[in-house]
Design an enzyme around this catalytic site. Structure first.
Site, PDB file in Angstrom:
ATOM      1  CD  GLU A   1      -3.005   8.131 -18.116  1.00  0.00           C
ATOM      2  OE1 GLU A   1      -3.664   9.084 -17.654  1.00  0.00           O
ATOM      3  OE2 GLU A   1      -2.835   7.052 -17.495  1.00  0.00           O
TER       4      GLU A   1
ATOM      5  CB  CYS B   1      -6.713   8.594 -11.768  1.00  0.00           C
ATOM      6  SG  CYS B   1      -6.638  10.195 -10.903  1.00  0.00           S
TER       7      CYS B   1
ATOM      8  CG  HIS C   1      -2.708   9.802 -14.335  1.00  0.00           C
ATOM      9  ND1 HIS C   1      -3.941   9.744 -14.942  1.00  0.00           N
ATOM     10  CD2 HIS C   1      -2.861  10.587 -13.243  1.00  0.00           C
ATOM     11  CE1 HIS C   1      -4.800  10.481 -14.255  1.00  0.00           C
ATOM     12  NE2 HIS C   1      -4.170  11.002 -13.217  1.00  0.00           N
TER      13      HIS C   1
END
Length: 217
Positions: A184, A72, A182
């Site tokens: 995650e 990001c 992202h």
């Protein structure tokens, strides 16, 4: 800058035996075997924190010398300049960061699209890479951003998405891999990408690509 804990926890999940440290200490970064550079928020704030903590050279050195994953904002500030706050960035990769243009933000039916671009979107693999191993072409990842990178050279583009036009969402150069989305927050495919990063040795790209059945240039 925002998502350090969630990234750390995701890495610990895919590699429970690894030593994962969230740090702003340049010496710890220099000693690490590989570096993840995540971030959320605004480019001016990110660069201000980097400079205030004396991290610029540590990030530049890590990006040149060891497996390095930007996420990001950690992708955007690798480039030379961001329109967000007219911000000079790290200049590790040639190119700029631009805001989604107001006049272009309509879908095929003429409906206005919101900025920031937020939610799940398909990611198309522009080039084979070890970090794509086990991830299907067009897999969906989670995005939250108002700006996107414009690399000077198309050779570094590793992935792209559409909103509503094609924009670069992954880049690869040497030992650097960086993504706008992202991992995650992207469930199994995101965890797969993080797991691939933890076993990636940049000098062995051809072998890793052969594992995926893809041809490497």
């Amino acid at each position: 800058m925002g998502n350090l804990r969630s990234v750390s926890k995701a890495i610990e999940h895919v590699a429970p035996a690894a030593s994962v440290v969230a740090t702003s200490d340049p010496a710890v970064i220099a000693a690490a075997g590989r570096v993840v550079f995540p971030g959320q928020g605004a480019a001016p704030d990110c660069m201000r924190e980097i400079e205030a903590r004396g991290l610029r050279q540590a990030i530049v050195d890590a990006a040149r010398s060891k497996p390095f994953l930007g996420i990001c904002m950690g992708m955007q500030v690798l480039f030379e300049h961001s329109e967000e706050g007219d911000t000079a960035c790290l200049g590790i990769l040639p190119g700029t960061v631009q805001r989604f243009p107001h006049e272009a933000m309509h879908d095929d039916q003429g409906n206005k699209l919101k900025v920031p671009h937020m939610g799940w979107n398909n990611v198309h693999q522009a080039a084979p890479h070890p970090l794509w191993v086990g991830i299907e072409e067009g897999a969906r990842f989670y995005f939250v951003h108002s700006y996107f990178v414009q690399p000077t050279s198309p050779d570094v583009i590793a992935g792209f998405s559409h909103y509503p036009f094609p924009f670069t969402c992954a880049v690869a150069s040497g030992n650097i891999f960086a993504v706008q989305f992202h991992p995650e927050k992207s469930q199994n495919d995101g965890l797969t990408l993080l797991g691939n990063f933890l076993t990636w040795n940049p000098g062995e790209r051809d072998t890793a690509c052969d594992m995926s059945g893809a041809a490497c240039a």
